[in-house]
Design a protein around this motif. Structure first.
Motif, PDB file in Angstrom:
ATOM      1  N   PHE A   1       9.662  -8.860  31.072  1.00 21.99           N
ATOM      2  CA  PHE A   1       9.409  -8.841  32.510  1.00 21.99           C
ATOM      3  C   PHE A   1       8.666  -7.544  32.823  1.00 21.99           C
ATOM      4  O   PHE A   1       9.232  -6.459  32.725  1.00 21.99           O
ATOM      5  CB  PHE A   1      10.742  -8.898  33.265  1.00 21.99           C
ATOM      6  N   ASP A   2       7.389  -7.675  33.162  1.00 23.39           N
ATOM      7  CA  ASP A   2       6.550  -6.512  33.472  1.00 23.39           C
ATOM      8  C   ASP A   2       6.599  -6.263  34.977  1.00 23.39           C
ATOM      9  O   ASP A   2       5.841  -6.861  35.750  1.00 23.39           O
ATOM     10  CB  ASP A   2       5.126  -6.745  32.985  1.00 23.39           C
ATOM     11  N   ALA A   3       7.487  -5.397  35.399  1.00 30.10           N
ATOM     12  CA  ALA A   3       7.782  -5.181  36.815  1.00 30.10           C
ATOM     13  C   ALA A   3       6.555  -4.819  37.648  1.00 30.10           C
ATOM     14  O   ALA A   3       6.461  -5.220  38.808  1.00 30.10           O
ATOM     15  CB  ALA A   3       8.851  -4.108  36.965  1.00 30.10           C
ATOM     16  N   ALA A   4       5.625  -4.072  37.084  1.00 28.27           N
ATOM     17  CA  ALA A   4       4.445  -3.640  37.843  1.00 28.27           C
ATOM     18  C   ALA A   4       3.543  -4.799  38.248  1.00 28.27           C
ATOM     19  O   ALA A   4       2.740  -4.662  39.169  1.00 28.27           O
ATOM     20  CB  ALA A   4       3.647  -2.615  37.044  1.00 28.27           C
ATOM     21  N   PHE A   5       3.695  -5.920  37.599  1.00 27.60           N
ATOM     22  CA  PHE A   5       2.855  -7.085  37.890  1.00 27.60           C
ATOM     23  C   PHE A   5       3.644  -8.208  38.567  1.00 27.60           C
ATOM     24  O   PHE A   5       3.190  -9.341  38.625  1.00 27.60           O
ATOM     25  CB  PHE A   5       2.208  -7.590  36.597  1.00 27.60           C
ATOM     26  N   LYS A   6       4.812  -7.865  39.057  1.00 23.76           N
ATOM     27  CA  LYS A   6       5.681  -8.843  39.712  1.00 23.76           C
ATOM     28  C   LYS A   6       5.889  -8.453  41.177  1.00 23.76           C
ATOM     29  O   LYS A   6       5.689  -7.309  41.576  1.00 23.76           O
ATOM     30  CB  LYS A   6       7.048  -8.901  39.011  1.00 23.76           C
TER      31      LYS A   6
END
Length: 177
Positions: free
Chosen positions: A37-42
């Motif tokens: 889960f790539d938080a910066a792109f969510k």
């Protein structure tokens, strides 16, 4: 073993992305299942402590990308947190996700392993002390076993990182879980 990896960096080809790839390589070779889960792109809204998740509704008021993460977070045997150090702590994107753990607090206690991986331009670990203190406090509170850390100092660029043993440490840590 099911492993959930949560990254914070907005740099798709940066230092923490490379550590993440090395960790995943080792973990997959060991037969582990990975969810990243790539938080910066969510789209993740900051927690506002409205308490709806602990009231009658028992659910977070925000319907964002945490609905994608939450099932993996709850069923995982290990949680891996990966962040650059910008200013003495984990970055805001990762912190926003961690704050939203609050909605699942009771379900997250105990039974998990935890890993922290960081990179930073500074050449001393002093700049990571905030992140390390937060990680220690969170894992103690949640009763998670710390499986390891990789703290990449003096890794401002990907080329600098690749000249260190940090990628190998990330790979071995993924393989050893």
């Amino acid at each position: 073993m099911k492993i959930t990896i949560i990254t914070g960096s907005a740099h798709k080809n940066g230092t923490t992305a490379y550590l993440t790839e090395q960790f995943i390589k080792g973990a997959e070779e060991a037969g582990h299942k990975i969810f990243r889960f790539d938080a910066a792109f969510k789209d993740v809204h900051p927690c506002i402590a409205c308490e709806k998740c602990h009231g009658d509704a028992k659910v977070c008021v925000f319907k964002d990308d945490m609905t994608e993460l939450n099932p993996h977070l709850l069923e995982s045997d290990a949680i891996v947190l990966i962040s650059p150090i910008y200013y003495y702590d984990i970055n805001a994107q990762l912190k926003t996700v961690i704050d939203r753990f609050y909605a699942n607090d009771a379900l997250l206690h105990g039974g998990k392993k935890a890993v922290l991986m960081l990179t930073m331009a500074d050449d001393t670990i002093e700049s990571a002390e905030g992140a390390l203190a937060s990680f220690k406090g969170m894992t103690n509170f949640l009763e998670w076993d710390v499986a390891g850390t990789v703290i990449g100092v003096n890794c401002w660029t990907l080329d600098m990182l690749k000249k260190t043993d940090y990628p190998e440490k990330a790979y071995q840590l993924g393989k050893s879980l």
